[in-house]
Motif scaffolding. Structure first.
Motif, short mmCIF file in Angstrom:
data_model
loop_
_atom_site.label_atom_id
_atom_site.label_comp_id
_atom_site.label_asym_id
_atom_site.label_seq_id
_atom_site.Cartn_x
_atom_site.Cartn_y
_atom_site.Cartn_z
N SER A 243 0.83 -1.20 0.00
CA SER A 243 0.00 0.00 0.00
C SER A 243 0.86 1.25 0.00
O SER A 243 2.01 1.23 0.45
CB SER A 243 -0.93 0.00 1.21
OG SER A 243 -0.19 -0.03 2.40
N GLU A 244 0.28 2.33 -0.51
CA GLU A 244 0.99 3.60 -0.54
C GLU A 244 0.98 4.23 0.85
O GLU A 244 0.19 3.87 1.71
CB GLU A 244 0.30 4.55 -1.53
CG GLU A 244 0.41 4.11 -2.97
CD GLU A 244 -0.28 5.08 -3.92
OE1 GLU A 244 -0.57 6.23 -3.51
OE2 GLU A 244 -0.55 4.69 -5.06
N ARG A 245 1.87 5.20 1.04
CA ARG A 245 1.91 5.99 2.27
C ARG A 245 1.70 7.45 1.91
O ARG A 245 2.08 7.90 0.83
CB ARG A 245 3.26 5.82 3.00
CG ARG A 245 3.48 4.41 3.56
CD ARG A 245 2.46 4.11 4.64
NE ARG A 245 2.62 2.81 5.26
CZ ARG A 245 1.90 1.74 4.95
NH1 ARG A 245 1.00 1.81 4.00
NH2 ARG A 245 2.08 0.61 5.60
N ARG A 246 1.06 8.17 2.83
CA ARG A 246 0.85 9.59 2.61
C ARG A 246 2.19 10.30 2.57
O ARG A 246 3.15 9.87 3.22
CB ARG A 246 -0.01 10.15 3.73
CG ARG A 246 -1.42 9.61 3.71
CD ARG A 246 -2.21 9.92 4.96
NE ARG A 246 -2.23 11.33 5.28
CZ ARG A 246 -2.55 11.80 6.48
NH1 ARG A 246 -2.86 10.99 7.46
NH2 ARG A 246 -2.56 13.09 6.70
N PRO A 247 2.28 11.41 1.84
CA PRO A 247 3.53 12.18 1.84
C PRO A 247 3.87 12.62 3.26
O PRO A 247 2.98 12.98 4.05
CB PRO A 247 3.20 13.39 0.95
CG PRO A 247 2.06 12.94 0.10
CD PRO A 247 1.27 11.98 0.95
N VAL A 248 5.13 12.58 3.60
CA VAL A 248 5.55 12.88 4.97
C VAL A 248 5.13 14.28 5.40
O VAL A 248 4.82 14.51 6.57
CB VAL A 248 7.07 12.65 5.16
CG1 VAL A 248 7.89 13.73 4.42
CG2 VAL A 248 7.44 12.59 6.62
N ASN A 249 5.07 15.23 4.45
CA ASN A 249 4.67 16.59 4.85
C ASN A 249 3.20 16.69 5.25
O ASN A 249 2.77 17.70 5.79
CB ASN A 249 5.00 17.60 3.73
CG ASN A 249 4.20 17.35 2.47
OD1 ASN A 249 3.69 16.26 2.24
ND2 ASN A 249 4.11 18.37 1.64
N GLU A 250 2.42 15.63 5.01
CA GLU A 250 1.03 15.61 5.46
C GLU A 250 0.89 15.08 6.89
O GLU A 250 -0.15 15.26 7.51
CB GLU A 250 0.17 14.75 4.53
CG GLU A 250 -0.05 15.36 3.16
CD GLU A 250 -0.98 14.51 2.30
OE1 GLU A 250 -1.64 13.58 2.85
OE2 GLU A 250 -1.04 14.77 1.08
N ILE A 251 1.92 14.41 7.38
CA ILE A 251 1.82 13.86 8.73
C ILE A 251 2.84 14.43 9.72
O ILE A 251 2.67 14.29 10.92
CB ILE A 251 1.94 12.31 8.73
CG1 ILE A 251 3.34 11.88 8.28
CG2 ILE A 251 0.87 11.69 7.85
CD1 ILE A 251 3.67 10.46 8.66
N LEU A 252 3.88 15.06 9.21
CA LEU A 252 4.92 15.64 10.07
C LEU A 252 4.69 17.13 10.16
O LEU A 252 4.64 17.83 9.13
CB LEU A 252 6.31 15.34 9.51
CG LEU A 252 7.49 15.94 10.26
CD1 LEU A 252 7.54 15.42 11.70
CD2 LEU A 252 8.80 15.62 9.51
N HIS A 253 4.57 17.65 11.36
CA HIS A 253 4.24 19.05 11.58
C HIS A 253 5.33 19.73 12.39
O HIS A 253 5.69 19.26 13.48
CB HIS A 253 2.89 19.19 12.32
CG HIS A 253 1.82 18.41 11.65
ND1 HIS A 253 1.08 18.91 10.59
CD2 HIS A 253 1.36 17.15 11.86
CE1 HIS A 253 0.21 18.00 10.20
NE2 HIS A 253 0.36 16.92 10.94
N PHE A 254 5.87 20.82 11.85
CA PHE A 254 6.84 21.63 12.56
C PHE A 254 6.19 22.97 12.92
O PHE A 254 5.59 23.61 12.07
CB PHE A 254 8.08 21.90 11.69
CG PHE A 254 8.91 20.69 11.42
CD1 PHE A 254 9.80 20.22 12.36
CD2 PHE A 254 8.79 20.01 10.21
CE1 PHE A 254 10.58 19.10 12.12
CE2 PHE A 254 9.56 18.89 9.94
CZ PHE A 254 10.46 18.44 10.91
N ASP A 255 6.31 23.38 14.15
CA ASP A 255 5.77 24.68 14.56
C ASP A 255 6.86 25.48 15.26
O ASP A 255 7.73 25.00 15.88
CB ASP A 255 4.59 24.51 15.52
CG ASP A 255 3.39 23.96 14.78
OD1 ASP A 255 3.08 24.43 13.67
OD2 ASP A 255 2.75 23.03 15.32
#
Length: 193
Positions: free
Chosen positions: A181-193
């Motif tokens: 299966s595919e994985r979501r792009p990392v920028n959709e799950i990794l959040h920098f604030d």
């Protein structure tokens, strides 16, 4: 090999080193007894009563539903048509993936919810160690959906609850085993604030 895999997996971290897990290995006649009992439950139309609560997929968060739809869409296109994909997946699930070995992970009922997380870390370590030995793995809800059968067949004390079953074996060269299966792009799950 199974002993070494579990020994390696024991290095998993756990809350205050509680190491809440137990492992019950089913293979040979014992595993066949479980498969037969599950098949009888399926024929009777029973859905299961796992130790961990389940919820309707329609109640899951929208993003997780999107991931599931992508997975189903990918599987269908991996086979000739939907009917073939559905038949292959259902047959695999109903036969507990033709596994020659299933490792059942339990934790005490008298455990905090954090012990479920600990058991997940331990299970991941099992899968990584098994992969290093050239084995295929699949963790499944389906393998633990009838805990009463497992308690009886595997002689598991009533004060333990089943978290997951991990199928182990050498992967056959089949279409169903070649799908990833595919994985979501990392920028959709990794959040920098």
């Amino acid at each position: 090999m199974i002993t070494k895999i579990v020994e390696l997996a024991q290095r998993a971290p756990s809350w205050v080193n509680s190491q809440p897990w137990q492992v019950y290995c089913a293979m040979g006649d014992t595993l066949q007894e479980i498969k037969n009992a599950y098949r009888d439950q399926d024929i009777a139309g029973n859905q299961g009563d796992s130790d961990l609560p389940v919820m309707s997929r329609e109640d899951w968060a929208p993003q997780t539903q999107d991931n599931m739809k992508q997975w189903r869409h990918g599987i269908v296109h991996h086979f000739a048509n939907f009917d073939e994909a559905h038949e292959k997946m259902t047959n695999a699930s109903n036969t507990l993936y033709d596994s020659p070995v299933i490792l059942y992970i339990t934790i005490p009922k008298a455990s905090p919810d954090w012990s479920i997380f600990d058991a997940g870390l331990f299970a991941e370590n099992i899968m990584l160690a098994a992969t290093a030995y050239g084995l295929g793995t699949i963790p499944t809800y389906n393998s633990v959906r009838f805990p009463a059968i497992l308690h009886q067949t595997l002689n598991v004390p009533d004060d333990e609850r089943f978290i997951v079953g991990i199928s182990l074996g050498y992967s056959a060269n089949t279409t169903i085993n070649s799908y990833n299966s595919e994985r979501r792009p990392v920028n959709e799950i990794l959040h920098f604030d």
